[in-house]
Design an enzyme around this catalytic site. Structure first.
Site, PDB file in Angstrom:
ATOM      1  N   SER A 143     -20.638 -55.126 -15.321  1.00 37.55           N
ATOM      2  CA  SER A 143     -20.281 -54.681 -16.903  1.00 37.55           C
ATOM      3  C   SER A 143     -21.644 -54.803 -17.876  1.00 37.55           C
ATOM      4  O   SER A 143     -21.503 -55.181 -18.901  1.00 37.55           O
ATOM      5  CB  SER A 143     -19.129 -55.777 -17.412  1.00 37.55           C
ATOM      6  OG  SER A 143     -17.995 -55.333 -16.739  1.00 37.55           O
ATOM      7  N   ALA A 199     -23.804 -52.299 -10.154  1.00 39.87           N
ATOM      8  CA  ALA A 199     -22.346 -52.654  -9.872  1.00 39.87           C
ATOM      9  C   ALA A 199     -21.145 -52.000 -11.026  1.00 39.87           C
ATOM     10  O   ALA A 199     -21.573 -51.234 -11.662  1.00 39.87           O
ATOM     11  CB  ALA A 199     -22.539 -54.261 -10.149  1.00 39.87           C
ATOM     12  N   HIS A 200     -20.011 -52.423 -10.292  1.00 37.10           N
ATOM     13  CA  HIS A 200     -18.868 -52.077 -11.145  1.00 37.10           C
ATOM     14  C   HIS A 200     -19.018 -52.229 -12.788  1.00 37.10           C
ATOM     15  O   HIS A 200     -19.478 -53.077 -13.235  1.00 37.10           O
ATOM     16  CB  HIS A 200     -17.378 -52.429 -10.773  1.00 37.10           C
ATOM     17  CG  HIS A 200     -17.339 -53.945 -11.041  1.00 37.10           C
ATOM     18  ND1 HIS A 200     -17.035 -54.644 -12.120  1.00 37.10           N
ATOM     19  CD2 HIS A 200     -17.581 -55.022 -10.101  1.00 37.10           C
ATOM     20  CE1 HIS A 200     -16.989 -55.836 -11.778  1.00 37.10           C
ATOM     21  NE2 HIS A 200     -17.288 -55.980 -10.776  1.00 37.10           N
ATOM     22  N   ASN A 201     -18.564 -51.128 -13.664  1.00 42.14           N
ATOM     23  CA  ASN A 201     -18.584 -50.958 -15.156  1.00 42.14           C
ATOM     24  C   ASN A 201     -19.685 -51.127 -15.736  1.00 42.14           C
ATOM     25  O   ASN A 201     -19.773 -51.260 -16.796  1.00 42.14           O
ATOM     26  CB  ASN A 201     -17.596 -51.983 -15.506  1.00 42.14           C
ATOM     27  CG  ASN A 201     -16.031 -51.745 -15.149  1.00 42.14           C
ATOM     28  OD1 ASN A 201     -15.832 -52.334 -14.067  1.00 42.14           O
ATOM     29  ND2 ASN A 201     -15.365 -50.931 -16.104  1.00 42.14           N
TER      30      ASN A 201
END
Length: 340
Positions: free
Chosen positions: A261, A241-243
Protein backbone atom coordinates in the site's frame (compact mmCIF):
# COMPACT_ATOMS: atom_id res chain seq x y z
CA UNK A 1 21.39 -7.61 -40.42
CA UNK A 2 23.20 -5.18 -42.67
CA UNK A 3 22.43 -1.48 -43.07
CA UNK A 4 23.82 1.27 -45.28
CA UNK A 5 25.02 4.50 -43.70
CA UNK A 6 22.34 6.25 -45.71
CA UNK A 7 19.65 4.20 -43.92
CA UNK A 8 21.20 4.93 -40.53
CA UNK A 9 21.52 8.64 -41.22
CA UNK A 10 17.82 8.70 -42.12
CA UNK A 11 16.92 7.12 -38.76
CA UNK A 12 19.08 9.62 -36.87
CA UNK A 13 18.36 12.68 -39.04
CA UNK A 14 22.11 12.98 -39.53
CA UNK A 15 24.48 13.93 -42.34
CA UNK A 16 27.18 11.69 -43.78
CA UNK A 17 30.84 12.50 -44.38
CA UNK A 18 32.11 9.65 -46.51
CA UNK A 19 30.50 6.88 -48.53
CA UNK A 20 26.76 6.76 -47.87
CA UNK A 21 26.53 3.31 -49.48
CA UNK A 22 28.99 1.73 -47.01
CA UNK A 23 27.38 -0.98 -44.90
CA UNK A 24 27.57 -1.97 -41.23
CA UNK A 25 26.18 -5.00 -39.42
CA UNK A 26 27.40 -4.54 -35.85
CA UNK A 27 27.47 -2.01 -33.01
CA UNK A 28 30.94 -1.53 -31.45
CA UNK A 29 32.67 0.51 -28.76
CA UNK A 30 34.87 3.07 -30.50
CA UNK A 31 38.07 1.68 -28.91
CA UNK A 32 37.15 -1.83 -30.10
CA UNK A 33 35.82 -0.87 -33.53
CA UNK A 34 36.38 -3.25 -36.45
CA UNK A 35 35.40 -3.20 -40.12
CA UNK A 36 31.67 -3.67 -40.50
CA UNK A 37 30.95 -1.99 -37.16
CA UNK A 38 29.52 1.40 -36.21
CA UNK A 39 30.53 3.31 -33.06
CA UNK A 40 29.85 6.70 -31.49
CA UNK A 41 31.85 9.49 -29.87
CA UNK A 42 30.15 11.64 -27.23
CA UNK A 43 32.88 12.07 -24.60
CA UNK A 44 35.92 14.13 -25.58
CA UNK A 45 38.13 11.82 -23.47
CA UNK A 46 37.69 9.19 -26.18
CA UNK A 47 38.41 11.46 -29.14
CA UNK A 48 41.85 9.93 -29.72
CA UNK A 49 40.16 6.64 -30.61
CA UNK A 50 38.32 8.38 -33.46
CA UNK A 51 41.61 8.69 -35.37
CA UNK A 52 42.64 5.10 -34.61
CA UNK A 53 39.42 3.10 -34.81
CA UNK A 54 38.96 0.48 -37.49
CA UNK A 55 35.17 0.81 -37.34
CA UNK A 56 33.49 1.45 -40.68
CA UNK A 57 31.56 4.44 -39.29
CA UNK A 58 31.35 6.61 -36.20
CA UNK A 59 28.46 8.80 -35.03
CA UNK A 60 29.85 12.20 -33.96
CA UNK A 61 28.60 15.65 -33.03
CA UNK A 62 27.75 18.05 -35.83
CA UNK A 63 29.98 20.61 -34.06
CA UNK A 64 33.07 18.39 -33.76
CA UNK A 65 36.21 19.87 -35.39
CA UNK A 66 38.57 17.14 -36.54
CA UNK A 67 42.17 17.47 -35.35
CA UNK A 68 43.50 15.18 -38.08
CA UNK A 69 42.18 12.94 -40.86
CA UNK A 70 40.04 9.91 -40.03
CA UNK A 71 39.85 6.58 -41.83
CA UNK A 72 36.21 5.90 -40.93
CA UNK A 73 33.05 7.42 -42.36
CA UNK A 74 31.24 9.91 -40.12
CA UNK A 75 27.56 10.43 -39.37
CA UNK A 76 27.10 13.86 -37.82
CA UNK A 77 24.14 14.39 -35.47
CA UNK A 78 23.14 16.93 -32.82
CA UNK A 79 23.76 14.56 -29.89
CA UNK A 80 25.85 11.42 -30.59
CA UNK A 81 24.85 9.65 -27.36
CA UNK A 82 21.14 10.08 -28.03
CA UNK A 83 21.73 9.16 -31.67
CA UNK A 84 23.48 5.92 -30.76
CA UNK A 85 20.71 5.13 -28.26
CA UNK A 86 18.15 5.60 -31.05
CA UNK A 87 20.16 3.23 -33.21
CA UNK A 88 20.33 0.63 -30.43
CA UNK A 89 16.60 0.94 -29.95
CA UNK A 90 15.87 0.52 -33.66
CA UNK A 91 18.18 -2.50 -33.88
CA UNK A 92 16.64 -4.04 -30.76
CA UNK A 93 13.12 -3.62 -32.10
CA UNK A 94 14.03 -5.23 -35.41
CA UNK A 95 15.55 -8.27 -33.73
CA UNK A 96 12.82 -8.65 -31.12
CA UNK A 97 10.01 -8.35 -33.64
CA UNK A 98 11.50 -10.92 -36.00
CA UNK A 99 9.70 -13.93 -34.54
CA UNK A 100 6.13 -14.59 -35.62
CA UNK A 101 3.76 -17.53 -35.64
CA UNK A 102 3.18 -20.43 -33.27
CA UNK A 103 5.72 -23.01 -32.17
CA UNK A 104 4.67 -26.49 -31.11
CA UNK A 105 3.93 -27.59 -28.51
CA UNK A 106 2.18 -24.52 -27.09
CA UNK A 107 -1.31 -23.99 -25.68
CA UNK A 108 -3.91 -21.25 -26.00
CA UNK A 109 -7.43 -21.80 -24.74
CA UNK A 110 -10.17 -21.66 -27.37
CA UNK A 111 -11.82 -18.74 -25.54
CA UNK A 112 -8.65 -16.60 -25.73
CA UNK A 113 -7.78 -14.34 -28.66
CA UNK A 114 -4.47 -13.13 -30.09
CA UNK A 115 -4.27 -10.47 -32.81
CA UNK A 116 -2.13 -10.41 -35.95
CA UNK A 117 1.64 -10.52 -36.07
CA UNK A 118 2.05 -12.29 -32.73
CA UNK A 119 4.42 -15.01 -31.58
CA UNK A 120 3.84 -17.91 -29.21
CA UNK A 121 6.96 -19.84 -28.28
CA UNK A 122 7.19 -23.54 -27.51
CA UNK A 123 5.71 -24.64 -24.17
CA UNK A 124 3.99 -21.30 -23.62
CA UNK A 125 0.51 -21.29 -22.05
CA UNK A 126 -2.38 -18.83 -22.48
CA UNK A 127 -5.45 -19.38 -20.32
CA UNK A 128 -9.16 -18.78 -20.68
CA UNK A 129 -10.69 -15.49 -21.87
CA UNK A 130 -7.35 -13.77 -22.47
CA UNK A 131 -7.13 -10.87 -24.89
CA UNK A 132 -3.71 -10.53 -26.53
CA UNK A 133 -3.03 -7.49 -28.74
CA UNK A 134 -1.21 -7.03 -32.04
CA UNK A 135 2.43 -8.10 -32.49
CA UNK A 136 2.72 -9.45 -28.94
CA UNK A 137 5.63 -11.86 -28.37
CA UNK A 138 5.11 -14.59 -25.78
CA UNK A 139 8.35 -16.54 -25.56
CA UNK A 140 8.91 -20.19 -24.64
CA UNK A 141 7.77 -21.44 -21.23
CA UNK A 142 5.89 -18.23 -20.43
CA UNK A 143 2.58 -18.60 -18.57
CA UNK A 144 -0.41 -16.26 -18.95
CA UNK A 145 -3.32 -17.08 -16.64
CA UNK A 146 -7.05 -16.71 -17.19
CA UNK A 147 -8.71 -13.36 -17.96
CA UNK A 148 -5.49 -11.50 -18.70
CA UNK A 149 -5.18 -8.56 -21.11
CA UNK A 150 -1.90 -7.78 -22.91
CA UNK A 151 -1.56 -4.69 -25.12
CA UNK A 152 -0.01 -4.29 -28.56
CA UNK A 153 3.73 -4.85 -29.12
CA UNK A 154 4.36 -6.11 -25.58
CA UNK A 155 7.10 -8.72 -25.12
CA UNK A 156 6.81 -11.51 -22.55
CA UNK A 157 10.21 -13.17 -22.24
CA UNK A 158 10.91 -16.84 -21.43
CA UNK A 159 9.77 -18.14 -18.08
CA UNK A 160 7.59 -15.16 -17.15
CA UNK A 161 4.52 -15.99 -15.04
CA UNK A 162 1.50 -13.71 -15.43
CA UNK A 163 -1.26 -14.66 -12.99
CA UNK A 164 -4.97 -14.41 -13.66
CA UNK A 165 -6.81 -11.08 -14.12
CA UNK A 166 -3.59 -9.14 -14.80
CA UNK A 167 -3.80 -6.23 -17.24
CA UNK A 168 -0.64 -5.25 -19.13
CA UNK A 169 -0.51 -2.27 -21.49
CA UNK A 170 1.12 -1.72 -24.87
CA UNK A 171 4.87 -1.61 -25.63
CA UNK A 172 5.80 -3.24 -22.32
CA UNK A 173 8.68 -5.65 -21.80
CA UNK A 174 8.75 -8.25 -19.05
CA UNK A 175 12.07 -10.04 -18.68
CA UNK A 176 12.74 -13.71 -17.86
CA UNK A 177 11.59 -15.10 -14.55
CA UNK A 178 9.43 -12.15 -13.53
CA UNK A 179 6.23 -13.04 -11.67
CA UNK A 180 3.25 -10.72 -12.06
CA UNK A 181 0.16 -11.13 -9.89
CA UNK A 182 1.24 -13.68 -7.28
CA UNK A 183 -0.43 -13.39 -3.86
CA UNK A 184 0.45 -10.43 -1.69
CA UNK A 185 1.95 -11.07 1.74
CA UNK A 186 -1.28 -11.10 3.71
CA UNK A 187 -1.57 -13.04 6.99
CA UNK A 188 -3.80 -12.27 9.98
CA UNK A 189 -2.35 -13.08 13.45
CA UNK A 190 -4.51 -15.39 15.56
CA UNK A 191 -4.94 -15.61 19.33
CA UNK A 192 -2.90 -18.82 19.48
CA UNK A 193 0.07 -17.11 17.81
CA UNK A 194 -0.51 -18.65 14.38
CA UNK A 195 -1.34 -16.79 11.18
CA UNK A 196 -4.32 -17.15 8.87
CA UNK A 197 -3.97 -16.44 5.16
CA UNK A 198 -5.92 -13.43 3.90
CA UNK A 199 -7.24 -14.14 0.38
CA UNK A 200 -5.74 -11.79 -2.20
CA UNK A 201 -8.62 -11.16 -4.59
CA UNK A 202 -7.40 -8.04 -6.43
CA UNK A 203 -5.18 -7.83 -9.50
CA UNK A 204 -2.20 -6.06 -11.07
CA UNK A 205 -2.51 -3.27 -13.63
CA UNK A 206 0.55 -2.34 -15.68
CA UNK A 207 0.20 0.64 -18.02
CA UNK A 208 2.01 1.32 -21.32
CA UNK A 209 5.79 1.45 -21.91
CA UNK A 210 6.70 -0.32 -18.65
CA UNK A 211 9.84 -2.47 -18.35
CA UNK A 212 10.10 -5.13 -15.63
CA UNK A 213 13.46 -6.78 -14.97
CA UNK A 214 14.35 -10.43 -14.61
CA UNK A 215 13.14 -12.24 -11.47
CA UNK A 216 11.22 -9.24 -10.19
CA UNK A 217 7.86 -9.80 -8.53
CA UNK A 218 4.73 -7.66 -8.45
CA UNK A 219 2.06 -8.95 -6.06
CA UNK A 220 -1.66 -8.82 -6.74
CA UNK A 221 -3.74 -6.56 -4.51
CA UNK A 222 -5.69 -7.79 -1.50
CA UNK A 223 -8.60 -5.83 -2.99
CA UNK A 224 -8.49 -3.39 -5.89
CA UNK A 225 -5.25 -3.20 -7.87
CA UNK A 226 -1.50 -3.01 -7.55
CA UNK A 227 -0.85 -0.27 -10.10
CA UNK A 228 2.31 0.33 -12.13
CA UNK A 229 1.79 3.47 -14.18
CA UNK A 230 3.03 4.45 -17.63
CA UNK A 231 6.76 4.56 -18.36
CA UNK A 232 7.93 2.92 -15.12
CA UNK A 233 11.26 1.04 -15.35
CA UNK A 234 11.88 -1.73 -12.81
CA UNK A 235 15.27 -3.45 -12.56
CA UNK A 236 16.00 -7.12 -11.85
CA UNK A 237 15.22 -8.60 -8.41
CA UNK A 238 12.76 -5.95 -7.25
CA UNK A 239 9.79 -6.72 -4.97
CA UNK A 240 6.58 -4.70 -5.34
CA UNK A 241 4.03 -5.69 -2.70
CA UNK A 242 0.23 -5.74 -2.80
CA UNK A 243 -1.72 -2.53 -3.45
CA UNK A 244 1.42 -0.49 -4.21
CA UNK A 245 1.09 2.39 -6.67
CA UNK A 246 4.16 3.44 -8.67
CA UNK A 247 3.82 6.78 -10.49
CA UNK A 248 4.66 7.58 -14.10
CA UNK A 249 8.28 7.34 -15.27
CA UNK A 250 9.68 6.28 -11.91
CA UNK A 251 12.73 4.00 -12.00
CA UNK A 252 13.51 1.36 -9.36
CA UNK A 253 16.92 -0.34 -9.18
CA UNK A 254 17.80 -3.90 -8.23
CA UNK A 255 17.07 -5.48 -4.82
CA UNK A 256 14.73 -2.73 -3.70
CA UNK A 257 11.53 -3.64 -1.89
CA UNK A 258 8.31 -1.62 -1.73
CA UNK A 259 5.95 -2.72 1.06
CA UNK A 260 2.20 -3.02 0.81
CA UNK A 261 0.00 0.00 0.00
CA UNK A 262 2.94 2.39 -0.40
CA UNK A 263 2.47 5.06 -3.05
CA UNK A 264 5.51 6.18 -5.02
CA UNK A 265 5.18 9.44 -6.97
CA UNK A 266 6.06 10.09 -10.57
CA UNK A 267 9.59 10.69 -11.91
CA UNK A 268 11.19 9.26 -8.77
CA UNK A 269 14.56 7.47 -8.73
CA UNK A 270 14.82 4.54 -6.31
CA UNK A 271 18.40 3.22 -6.14
CA UNK A 272 19.53 -0.31 -5.28
CA UNK A 273 18.60 -2.06 -2.01
CA UNK A 274 16.17 0.65 -0.94
CA UNK A 275 13.46 -0.40 1.51
CA UNK A 276 10.10 1.38 1.71
CA UNK A 277 7.69 0.59 4.54
CA UNK A 278 4.01 0.11 3.85
CA UNK A 279 1.17 2.64 3.79
CA UNK A 280 3.32 5.72 3.15
CA UNK A 281 3.55 8.18 0.27
CA UNK A 282 6.67 9.42 -1.52
CA UNK A 283 6.37 12.73 -3.36
CA UNK A 284 7.06 13.25 -7.06
CA UNK A 285 10.68 13.69 -8.26
CA UNK A 286 12.17 12.15 -5.13
CA UNK A 287 15.61 10.53 -5.43
CA UNK A 288 16.45 7.80 -2.91
CA UNK A 289 20.09 6.72 -2.55
CA UNK A 290 21.26 3.10 -2.32
CA UNK A 291 20.49 1.15 0.88
CA UNK A 292 18.23 3.92 2.16
CA UNK A 293 15.25 3.05 4.35
CA UNK A 294 12.07 5.12 3.98
CA UNK A 295 9.91 4.83 7.10
CA UNK A 296 7.62 7.84 6.88
CA UNK A 297 5.86 10.01 4.32
CA UNK A 298 8.01 12.11 2.00
CA UNK A 299 5.86 15.15 1.31
CA UNK A 300 8.34 17.61 -0.22
CA UNK A 301 8.89 17.17 -3.96
CA UNK A 302 12.35 16.93 -5.46
CA UNK A 303 14.29 15.82 -2.36
CA UNK A 304 17.34 13.56 -2.43
CA UNK A 305 17.28 11.14 0.52
CA UNK A 306 20.07 8.99 1.87
CA UNK A 307 20.77 6.85 4.93
CA UNK A 308 18.83 4.71 7.33
CA UNK A 309 16.57 6.03 8.63
CA UNK A 310 16.43 8.42 5.68
CA UNK A 311 17.08 12.13 6.00
CA UNK A 312 17.80 15.00 3.67
CA UNK A 313 21.10 14.41 1.87
CA UNK A 314 22.73 17.65 3.13
CA UNK A 315 21.75 16.86 6.73
CA UNK A 316 23.07 13.32 6.36
CA UNK A 317 26.45 14.53 5.03
CA UNK A 318 26.77 16.97 7.94
CA UNK A 319 25.96 14.19 10.39
CA UNK A 320 28.35 11.81 8.67
CA UNK A 321 31.18 14.33 9.01
CA UNK A 322 30.62 14.11 12.78
CA UNK A 323 30.06 10.41 13.36
CA UNK A 324 32.98 9.30 11.17
CA UNK A 325 35.22 11.16 13.66
CA UNK A 326 33.59 9.68 16.77
CA UNK A 327 36.53 7.34 17.63
CA UNK A 328 38.96 10.28 17.72
CA UNK A 329 36.48 12.41 19.67
CA UNK A 330 35.99 9.59 22.17
CA UNK A 331 39.76 9.32 22.67
CA UNK A 332 40.02 13.06 23.28
CA UNK A 333 37.25 12.89 25.87
CA UNK A 334 39.07 10.07 27.70
CA UNK A 335 42.29 12.07 27.70
CA UNK A 336 40.49 15.12 29.10
CA UNK A 337 38.88 12.98 31.81
CA UNK A 338 42.30 11.71 32.88
CA UNK A 339 43.56 15.28 33.27
CA UNK A 340 40.71 16.05 35.62
Amino acid sequence: MEFTLDQIAAILSGTIEGDSSATVSRLDKIQEGKPGGISFLSNEKYESFLYETKATAVIVSDTLTLQKPVKCHLIRVKNPYIGFTQLLEAYSQLTKQSKVGVEDPSYMDASASMDEGGYRGAFSYIGKNCSIGKHVKIHPQAYVGDNCVIGDYTIIHPGVKVYYDTKIGAHCEIHPGAVIGSDGFGFAPQEDGSYKTIPQIGNVIIEDHVSIGANSTIDRATMGSTHIKSGVKIDNLVQIAHNVVVGEHTVIASQSGISGSAEIGKNCVIAGQVGVVGHIKIADNTTVGAKTGISKNVTKKGQTLFGFISMDLKDFLKSYAIFRNLPQLQQRVKELEKKD
